[in-house]
Design an enzyme around this catalytic site. Sequence first.
Site, PDB file in Angstrom:
ATOM      1  N   GLY A  46      99.902  -6.451-102.636  1.00 47.92           N
ATOM      2  CA  GLY A  46     100.719  -5.332-102.169  1.00 47.92           C
ATOM      3  C   GLY A  46     100.987  -5.489-100.690  1.00 47.92           C
ATOM      4  N   GLN A  51     103.205  -3.074 -92.300  1.00 46.46           N
ATOM      5  CA  GLN A  51     102.411  -4.278 -92.008  1.00 46.46           C
ATOM      6  C   GLN A  51     103.226  -5.421 -91.412  1.00 46.46           C
ATOM      7  OE1 GLN A  51     100.527  -3.982 -96.140  1.00 46.46           O
ATOM      8  NE2 GLN A  51      98.944  -5.040 -94.982  1.00 46.46           N
ATOM      9  N   CYS A  91      92.507  -6.208 -97.244  1.00 48.60           N
ATOM     10  CA  CYS A  91      93.840  -5.918 -96.720  1.00 48.60           C
ATOM     11  C   CYS A  91      94.362  -7.124 -95.949  1.00 48.60           C
ATOM     12  CB  CYS A  91      93.755  -4.701 -95.792  1.00 48.60           C
ATOM     13  SG  CYS A  91      95.323  -4.247 -95.050  1.00 48.60           S
ATOM     14  N   LEU A  92      95.636  -7.448 -96.145  1.00 50.15           N
ATOM     15  CA  LEU A  92      96.228  -8.584 -95.430  1.00 50.15           C
ATOM     16  C   LEU A  92      96.221  -8.356 -93.920  1.00 50.15           C
ATOM     17  CD1 LEU A  92      99.285  -9.229 -97.784  1.00 50.15           C
ATOM     18  CD2 LEU A  92      97.251 -10.660 -97.556  1.00 50.15           C
ATOM     19  N   HIS A 133      96.275   2.732-101.259  1.00 47.33           N
ATOM     20  CA  HIS A 133      96.060   1.843-100.114  1.00 47.33           C
ATOM     21  C   HIS A 133      97.390   1.575 -99.390  1.00 47.33           C
ATOM     22  CE1 HIS A 133      94.096  -1.882 -98.269  1.00 47.33           C
ATOM     23  NE2 HIS A 133      95.379  -2.038 -97.977  1.00 47.33           N
ATOM     24  N   GLU A 134      98.418   1.228-100.156  1.00 50.28           N
ATOM     25  CA  GLU A 134      99.708   0.885 -99.547  1.00 50.28           C
ATOM     26  C   GLU A 134     100.399   2.114 -98.960  1.00 50.28           C
ATOM     27  OE1 GLU A 134     100.280  -2.100 -98.966  1.00 50.28           O
ATOM     28  OE2 GLU A 134      98.832  -2.969-100.341  1.00 50.28           O
ATOM     29  N   HIS A 137      99.230   2.902 -95.571  1.00 50.20           N
ATOM     30  CA  HIS A 137      99.883   2.102 -94.525  1.00 50.20           C
ATOM     31  C   HIS A 137     101.141   2.801 -94.009  1.00 50.20           C
ATOM     32  CE1 HIS A 137      97.556  -1.555 -94.244  1.00 50.20           C
ATOM     33  NE2 HIS A 137      97.634  -1.806 -95.531  1.00 50.20           N
TER      34      HIS A 137
HETATM   35 ZN   LIG Z   1      96.495  -3.138 -96.600  1.00 50.87          ZN
END
Ligand SMILES: [Zn+2]
Length: 163
Positions: A46, A51, A91-92, A133-134, A137
């Site tokens: 995701g 991000q 998380c990226l 989670h997304e 962001h």
């Molecule tokens: Zn994340």
Amino acid sequence: MAVLDILTIPDERLKRKARPVENIDDVQAFIDDLLETMYDTEDGIGLAATQVGSQHAILVIDLSEDRDQPQVLINPEIVSSDGDFVGEEGCLSIPGYRAKVSRSEKVTVKALDRTGQAFEIETDTFLAIVLQHEMDHLNGIVFTDHLSKLKQQIALKKVKKNR
Ligand SMILES: [Zn+2]
């Protein structure tokens, strides 16, 4: 299409709130880039526009094994949530760090797809966690914001070491 740079903590841009998309046509190329950026990562499932430094309220998700079933959510909103679930997240934007986070077990989310069509997802599977989670962001929140100050410091150290 282009692979975009993924921001990592403590980049201040990760704290910005997204703004609703008003014109679907304006964001088509960006959505392609966002998808390409997610698929370019080794195991990204995701990615939120936040991000990559964008304030469009857009996120992309693909939980399929072959990574060939993208889901695009524009202007997503949580309509309802229920129950509790604690699961490990990564998380990226926080590479090299994973921790348990408390979330709702079940969510109903409404959004627009990339053609501008409204749709709703009701889920109590892993997708529910990814959606929360997304969507965090898009509100300027990373998963470590849900953890203790000590864990946040550990996460930051790991990210700096991995850089
Ligand atoms: Zn994340």
